[in-house]
Motif scaffolding. Structure first.
Motif, short mmCIF file in Angstrom:
data_model
loop_
_atom_site.label_atom_id
_atom_site.label_comp_id
_atom_site.label_asym_id
_atom_site.label_seq_id
_atom_site.Cartn_x
_atom_site.Cartn_y
_atom_site.Cartn_z
N PHE A 62 -5.29 5.92 -7.81
CA PHE A 62 -4.32 4.96 -8.53
C PHE A 62 -3.36 4.58 -7.14
N PHE A 63 -3.19 3.37 -7.23
CA PHE A 63 -1.96 3.11 -6.26
C PHE A 63 -0.75 3.61 -6.35
N CYS A 64 -0.20 4.09 -5.13
CA CYS A 64 1.17 4.86 -5.05
C CYS A 64 2.07 3.92 -5.65
N ARG A 65 2.86 4.28 -6.63
CA ARG A 65 3.99 3.73 -7.07
C ARG A 65 5.31 3.62 -6.07
N ASN A 66 5.48 4.65 -5.42
CA ASN A 66 6.26 4.81 -4.37
C ASN A 66 6.29 3.47 -3.36
N CYS A 67 5.19 3.34 -2.72
CA CYS A 67 5.05 2.32 -1.68
C CYS A 67 4.26 1.22 -2.04
N HIS A 68 3.76 1.06 -3.34
CA HIS A 68 3.13 -0.02 -3.79
C HIS A 68 1.87 -0.21 -3.22
N GLY A 69 0.97 0.90 -2.74
CA GLY A 69 -0.09 0.76 -2.07
C GLY A 69 -0.22 0.23 -0.44
N ARG A 70 1.13 0.33 -0.07
CA ARG A 70 1.14 0.01 1.14
C ARG A 70 1.33 1.13 2.29
N GLY A 71 1.46 2.28 1.85
CA GLY A 71 1.42 3.29 2.61
C GLY A 71 2.61 3.80 3.43
N LYS A 72 3.65 2.88 3.40
CA LYS A 72 4.82 2.87 4.05
C LYS A 72 5.86 2.35 3.27
N ILE A 73 7.19 3.01 3.52
CA ILE A 73 8.38 2.63 2.71
C ILE A 73 9.24 2.21 3.81
#
Length: 96
Positions: A62-73
Motif C-alpha cells: 500500500f502507498f504510505c498515506r503519510n508521505c504519499h509514496g515519496r518516502g520523505k516528509i
C-alpha cells in the motif's frame, strides 16, 4: 544558501520506503517459503511455475498515506518554504 537536507526527513511510518507491506500476504508467503525450503533447485522452479496458491485479492503493498509514496516528509522549515513559494506563485488580484 538553503540546506536542502533540513527541508525533508525520512517518513516515520514507512521508514523511507514509500509503501507498507500488506500483512494479509504474510501467511501466503510463509506457506510458500516452507514448501520451497525442502525442495531441490530444479524442483523449486517447477513448483513455482505450476503452483498457484490462494492469494489475497488485495495489493502486496500500500502507498504510505503519510508521505504519499515519496518516502520523505517535509520538516517545519520545508513546510514554511512551501508556503512562501505558494504565496508568491499564486497570482491573486486582491484589489480588482
Amino acid at each position: 544558501m538553503i540546506d536542502v537536507n533540513a527541508l525533508e526527513e525520512q517518513c516515520p511510518k514507512c521508514n523511507c520506503k514509500g509503501g507498507i507491506e500488506n500483512t494479509t500476504w504474510y501467511h501466503n508467503w510463509a506457506i510458500r517459503n516452507s514448501k520451497l525450503h525442502f525442495l531441490e533447485a530444479k524442483d523449486k522452479l517447477d513448483t513455482i511455475e505450476n503452483e498457484t496458491p490462494d492469494q489475497p485479492d488485495e495489493s502486496v503493498f500500500f502507498f504510505c498515506r503519510n508521505c504519499h509514496g515519496r518516502g520523505k516528509i517535509l520538516t517545519v522549515k520545508g513546510k514554511q518554504l512551501m508556503e512562501f513559494v505558494r504565496f508568491w506563485l499564486n497570482p491573486i488580484n486582491k484589489f480588482s
